[in-house]
Scaffold this motif. Structure first.
Motif, mmCIF file in Angstrom:
data_model
loop_
_atom_site.group_PDB
_atom_site.id
_atom_site.type_symbol
_atom_site.label_atom_id
_atom_site.label_comp_id
_atom_site.label_asym_id
_atom_site.label_seq_id
_atom_site.Cartn_x
_atom_site.Cartn_y
_atom_site.Cartn_z
ATOM 1 N N ARG A 1 1.023 -1.066 0.185
ATOM 2 C CA ARG A 1 0.031 0.085 0.065
ATOM 3 C C ARG A 1 0.833 1.181 -0.044
ATOM 4 N N ASP A 2 2.131 1.390 0.393
ATOM 5 C CA ASP A 2 3.001 2.373 0.246
ATOM 6 C C ASP A 2 3.647 2.454 -1.033
ATOM 7 N N GLY A 3 3.200 1.650 -2.207
ATOM 8 C CA GLY A 3 3.743 1.819 -3.393
ATOM 9 C C GLY A 3 2.735 1.795 -4.263
ATOM 10 N N GLY A 4 2.836 1.518 -5.747
ATOM 11 C CA GLY A 4 1.848 1.604 -6.790
ATOM 12 C C GLY A 4 1.855 3.003 -7.407
ATOM 13 N N ARG A 5 2.861 3.605 -7.337
ATOM 14 C CA ARG A 5 3.071 5.138 -7.915
ATOM 15 C C ARG A 5 4.221 5.137 -8.615
ATOM 16 N N VAL A 6 4.223 6.012 -9.893
ATOM 17 C CA VAL A 6 5.245 6.212 -10.692
ATOM 18 C C VAL A 6 5.975 7.262 -10.112
ATOM 19 N N VAL A 7 7.236 7.103 -9.365
ATOM 20 C CA VAL A 7 8.058 8.238 -8.619
ATOM 21 C C VAL A 7 9.017 8.737 -9.529
ATOM 22 N N TYR A 8 9.235 8.003 -10.607
ATOM 23 C CA TYR A 8 10.271 8.809 -11.626
ATOM 24 C C TYR A 8 9.870 8.124 -13.050
ATOM 25 N N GLU A 9 10.265 9.080 -14.048
ATOM 26 C CA GLU A 9 9.877 8.452 -15.435
ATOM 27 C C GLU A 9 10.894 9.229 -16.266
ATOM 28 N N GLY A 10 11.750 8.705 -16.983
ATOM 29 C CA GLY A 10 12.620 9.343 -17.767
ATOM 30 C C GLY A 10 13.921 8.427 -18.209
ATOM 31 N N SER A 11 15.186 9.141 -18.247
ATOM 32 C CA SER A 11 16.226 8.623 -18.710
ATOM 33 C C SER A 11 16.963 8.123 -17.588
#
Length: 764
Positions: A426-436
């Motif tokens: 439950r503490d996850g499930g998110r995009v915390v970084y997207e890129g190179s």
């Protein structure tokens, strides 16, 4: 970590679009995944990587592909559910290469699983001398080629008469030591009423003729049987009777009771007719040069490629070149040490995944989406570049490559990175970084912090309290190894895949110290109904709490008893058997995957149903239940790096590394003096490895000796003592190339591990 130069970001029409994804712990995330690029998904264990890649993107691709078939085929394929997302667009056909182990079927080998075996058979049928016939004759799965004694299995089961008969007892006293021949059973009556023996005389006093008759007679008609003996019956000795009833291919599977008894009286060994080669004499007499087909298949793939390349028959040149190319694929994915006759069921999850890759490497299809699940698992750092080269080739042919991975060298390969988190469950499930990748190195995420973290070897190592001596070890490819494994410290045994680590530790060390506890990545038993709660022995306590709170029987809170959903019978899923294809699982529509019926779900404990409690993670459940015994067990689960596991999660869904750490959590309830662990970091995020190392410190400081087979350089650098095997794999391994502290290995060691450790320490 050397980073690939990132390619220009593609146009929006060239992206896989995912919006509002809520599968498992995903929090309605939106993500854009570039097509025809390599995208690596990172994040701590349990952060949602697999939920996004496998259970959302790949699952929707397969669902839509199934919809293209006619109704007959769709009915056979089942009806996989639509992933929980608002929108998933621009998909292509997904080829999923996960870490499911290959079939344990005794007739499945590396050669058959990679489709290399048919090329070998065809080559022998063309130029083998003296000719044995067409290519199918060279198959141990074909009646015309298999050994008639073992039916192509290479091994035979034989009844051990000494274990079966107690010579000090008579037939009346139970001399035949097998449950179905016990006094009073109908089989026992055939022996005591045959009139062939004195039923009250100890077997030790039998003549040799009587003993042979009791054990080995076939089709004997007793001359003067008792009236209870069937009028038209014949007498059969105990050994052929047991063999026909339990060991022939036509016999039904034994019960659990009989299985245990069979293990005691039946031994398995190489077939005396073919010597384990599986083939009949005509096939084995056919040779190319000095070797027959069984000898070819017993060679490591890299060695066999050289032998095949040396064949000079011009008329089979294209076939030989195709075979050398396929064998080269095995070497490219770091499996050059495997032989074609290696049983596929003995491969690890990582090896099985790379074997599946070989089947796709020579294909001409493009525009596919290849999905990999931590493909570096089980690979030595020196071999990871072979894996990354393969991924580049797949991308450059016009395919999309999606990789769930923790290894920094694989992450560095990415054109695009999606980092999930920040935590697990439950503490996850998110995009915390997207890129190179370069941007990830500066991101304030667990992955970014790990990648730019300091690298150092243990400065002050512990002094051993003693040692475990291994002398002249020759198991498998070991070359008369002499080594002393120190006790009272953390010892890491490392080396390239196939160098002999498992033979030394899992074989020879356990033979010398049978009291050592081996915690492996193998199955934990119990099947799909077994969960962390059942495995750790806390589910009965949870059921008891619900039962007392609601004044009903505890069986209402068991998915295997009165509480089970009647539709799926407590499984939570409906399984469609597709015969030769993989089974298809769909979530049960009646219980919505909870596994419980409506009445069971009507009872609560602190406003939570039994399904909701079993859906809690180890950390959440420990705080909610407040039972000391439960808190202790779940605390051990947290300490081994599994705080995100749900109490009711099926053990079938765990990776090999997770299964091993779960076993360790149970073992820690009553610690042993020596533990042997097999790559315990498998599936662990780099940031989570620190927790595991802290646990290792706690165990060693409490007096435990730890011997860890491992490639992860964080663990190698943290060891008190390193034993490095090599220098290569298979016949090129089996030697000790280094013993000592990791600091000395980094300073003056030679070989693949020492070089990898020096590169690791240079990275910042």
């Amino acid at each position: 970590m050397s980073i690939d130069t990132a390619r220009p970001r593609p146009a929006a029409t060239d992206e896989i679009v995912v919006e509002g994804a809520r599968t498992h712990n995903l929090r309605g995330i939106d993500v854009r995944i570039p097509r025809n690029r390599i995208t690596v998904f990172t994040g701590v264990s349990g952060s949602g990587k697999s939920s996004l890649v496998f259970d959302t993107v790949a699952a929707e691709s397969r669902r839509q592909l199934n919809d293209t078939y006619d109704s007959f085929v769709r009915n056979r394929l089942g009806r996989p559910g639509r992933p929980d997302a608002d929108r998933i667009d621009n998909l292509s056909v997904a080829v999923v290469l996960d870490q499911r182990r290959l079939s344990g079927n005794a007739r499945s080998t590396v050669g058959t699983a990679t489709d290399i075996a048919p090329l070998v058979r065809l080559l022998f049928s063309r130029i083998g001398e003296p000719s044995a016939g067409l290519s199918h004759v060279f198959s141990f799965n074909d009646p015309r080629g298999m050994c008639p004694e073992c039916q192509g299995l290479g091994t035979v089961d034989r009844v051990d008469a000494a274990a079966l008969i107690d010579p000090d007892l008579s037939l009346d006293e139970g001399a035949i030591r097998f449950p179905t021949f016990a006094p009073g059973t109908w089989r026992w009556k055939r022996y005591v009423h045959s009139g062939l023996f004195d039923r009250a005389k100890p077997v030790r006093e039998y003549t040799s003729a009587e003993r042979d008759l009791l054990l080995y007679a076939e089709g004997v008609r007793p001359p003067d049987p008792d009236p209870e003996f069937p009028r038209t019956g014949t007498f059969e000795g105990v050994v052929p009777r047991l063999t026909r009833s339990y060991l022939t291919s036509e016999s039904p599977g034994p019960s659990a009771r009989d299985r245990a008894a069979l293990d005691r009286v039946v031994s398995s060994g190489p077939c005396p007719e073919c010597g384990g080669a599986r083939l009949n004499r005509t096939v084995l007499d056919c040779r190319i040069g000095p070797h027959n087909i069984a000898e070819w298949c017993a060679m490591p793939a890299v060695e066999l490629a050289g032998v095949v390349g040396g064949t000079d028959a011009e008329r089979v040149r294209p076939l030989a070149e195709a075979l050398v190319e396929r064998l080269g694929y095995l070497d490219r994915v770091g499996l050059g040490y495997l032989s074609l006759d290696r049983a596929s069921g003995t491969l690890s999850g990582g090896e099985a995944q790379r074997v599946r890759m070989v089947r796709h490497m020579g294909g001409s299809l493009t525009g596919l989406t290849y999905v990999f699940d931590e493909p570096s698992t089980g690979l030595h750092p020196a071999d990871v570049h072979r894996l990354t080269d393969l991924m580049r080739r797949l991308r450059d042919k016009g395919n999309t490559v999606l990789v769930v991975e923790h290894d920094p060298d694989v992450i560095a390969l990415a054109d695009h990175v999606v980092d999930m988190g920040p935590g697990a469950g439950r503490d996850g499930g998110r995009v915390v970084y997207e890129g190179s990748v370069r941007g990830l190195l500066h991101a304030d995420t667990p992955t970014g912090r790990y990648l730019r973290g300091p690298r150092a070897v243990r400065g002050r190592v512990r002094a051993p309290r003693g040692s475990i001596g291994i002398r002249g070890a020759r198991l498998h490819n070991l070359r008369g190894v002499d080594v002393s494994v120190p006790t009272g410290v953390l010892t890491v045994v490392t080396g390239v895949a196939g160098s002999g680590k498992s033979s030394l530790v899992g074989g020879e060390l356990l033979r010398v110290r049978p009291d050592a506890v081996a915690v492996t990545q193998g199955a934990v038993g119990g099947g799909s109904r077994s969960t962390p709660a059942t495995f750790l022995g806390v589910l009965d306590t949870v059921r008891g709490l619900f039962a007392r709170r609601n004044g009903v029987a505890a069986s209402w809170f068991s998915a295997n008893s009165r509480g089970a959903c009647p539709t799926c019978r407590g499984r939570g899923v409906i399984i469609t058997d597709l015969a030769f294809l993989d089974d298809v699982e769909t979530v049960c529509e009646d219980c919505r995957g909870t596994r419980f019926n409506d009445r069971a779900l009507s009872y609560t404990l602190g406003d939570r149903t039994i399904a909701e409690v079993l859906g809690m993670t180890a950390v959440e459940a420990a705080g909610f239940l407040g039972e000391p015994g439960v808190e202790d067990a779940l605390g051990r689960l947290v300490r081994v790096g599994l705080p995100y596991l749900a109490l009711g999660q099926s053990l079938d869904t765990l990776s090999g590394g997770e299964r091993q750490r779960l076993k360790l959590a149970r073992e820690l309830a009553a610690p042993a003096s020596v533990y042997v662990l097999d790559e315990p970091t498998a599936g662990l995020h780099g940031g989570d490895v620190d927790r595991l190392l802290a646990l290792f410190d706690h165990m060693v400081d409490a007096g435990t000796s730890l011997v860890v087979v491992e490639h992860h350089l964080d663990v190698v650098a943290y060891a008190d003592h390193v034993i490095d095997l090599g220098p290569g794999a298979g016949t090129h391994g089996g030697r000790v190339v280094f013993e000592g502290a990791p600091a000395r290995m980094a300073r003056s060691g030679t070989g693949a591990t020492a070089e990898a450790l020096r590169r690791y320490l240079e990275e910042v």
